[in-house]
Design a protein around this motif. Structure first.
Motif, short mmCIF file in Angstrom:
data_model
loop_
_atom_site.label_atom_id
_atom_site.label_comp_id
_atom_site.label_asym_id
_atom_site.label_seq_id
_atom_site.Cartn_x
_atom_site.Cartn_y
_atom_site.Cartn_z
N LEU A 7 0.73 -1.20 0.25
CA LEU A 7 0.04 0.09 0.10
C LEU A 7 0.90 1.16 0.12
CD1 LEU A 7 -2.85 1.24 0.00
CD2 LEU A 7 -2.82 0.87 2.38
N CYS A 11 0.99 3.99 -2.91
CA CYS A 11 0.86 5.69 -2.54
C CYS A 11 1.77 6.40 -3.39
CB CYS A 11 0.63 5.68 -1.13
SG CYS A 11 -0.95 5.14 -0.50
N ILE A 69 -5.45 5.89 4.08
CA ILE A 69 -6.30 4.98 3.51
C ILE A 69 -5.64 3.41 4.05
CG2 ILE A 69 -6.94 5.90 1.48
CD1 ILE A 69 -4.54 4.31 0.12
N ARG A 70 -4.72 3.52 5.18
CA ARG A 70 -4.06 2.15 5.57
C ARG A 70 -5.23 1.36 6.00
NH1 ARG A 70 -0.87 4.91 10.83
NH2 ARG A 70 -2.62 5.97 11.48
N ARG A 75 -10.70 2.90 3.50
CA ARG A 75 -10.65 2.87 1.89
C ARG A 75 -11.96 3.01 1.26
NH1 ARG A 75 -6.99 -2.21 2.47
NH2 ARG A 75 -5.38 -1.14 3.66
N ARG A 76 -12.32 4.37 1.31
CA ARG A 76 -13.72 4.77 0.63
C ARG A 76 -13.42 6.40 0.45
NH1 ARG A 76 -16.53 3.82 5.57
NH2 ARG A 76 -16.45 1.74 5.82
N TRP A 78 -11.64 7.51 -2.24
CA TRP A 78 -10.38 7.81 -2.64
C TRP A 78 -10.11 8.93 -3.12
CZ3 TRP A 78 -6.78 3.59 -2.34
CH2 TRP A 78 -7.36 2.17 -1.84
N ARG A 135 -6.64 4.03 -6.39
CA ARG A 135 -7.83 3.45 -6.39
C ARG A 135 -7.43 2.26 -7.35
NH1 ARG A 135 -10.26 -0.49 -5.41
NH2 ARG A 135 -12.66 -0.49 -5.26
N TRP A 138 -4.51 -0.35 -6.26
CA TRP A 138 -4.74 -0.97 -5.18
C TRP A 138 -5.78 -2.08 -5.74
CZ3 TRP A 138 -2.23 -2.38 -1.48
CH2 TRP A 138 -2.73 -3.22 -0.32
#
Length: 141
Positions: A7, A11, A69-70, A75-76, A78, A135, A138
């Motif tokens: 992750l 980023c 967002i970890r 994680r919404r 983004w 997004r 990932w």
């Protein structure tokens, strides 16, 4: 631990790709005379020497996005989070880099009165692409 490292890499890469979008927007703004129309002296040449440091800095500015967002439940939205995070490089540019490392002074006003507007706009482009690319890179996981 592997997912955390992945992750962080996402980023950084998303920040780098977002910096490419930001750089193209800044270059086009100068090329098309949009910045000059507002009396701002920001018309960069699209060269490797100009682009490469921007890509690295974009990647480094993408690293704080990891803290946003970890966790899975964060994680919404983004893109919205990327837009908010774009305030960090904006403030750094206007309040630290312009007065300290250039002749443009505080807020870059030495380049023109509308310089802060363009810095905010270009960094919003970066934040948008940061969220989109993070997004996409990932995936669903």
């Amino acid at each position: 631990m592997q997912r955390t490292s992945a992750l962080i890499a996402v980023c950084f890469c998303a920040g780098l790709l977002a910096a490419l979008g930001n750089s193209i927007a800044a270059w086009l703004g100068g090329l098309w005379g949009i910045t000059a129309l507002f009396g701002v002296d920001m018309a960069p040449e699209f060269t490797r020497a100009w682009l490469y440091p921007r890509l690295v800095w974009g990647g480094l500015w993408g690293l704080p996005y990891f803290f946003v967002i970890r966790y899975l439940h964060l994680r919404r939205r983004w893109v919205r989070k990327g837009l908010w995070l774009s305030l960090l490089p904006t403030l750094a540019q206007l309040l630290f880099f312009f007065p300290r490392f250039t002749e443009a002074g505080w807020f870059g006003l030495g380049l023109g009165a509308a310089t802060p507007l363009f810095v905010i706009l270009y960094n919003l482009v970066w934040g948008f692409f940061l969220g989109v690319f993070a997004r996409l890179l990932w995936g669903r996981g």
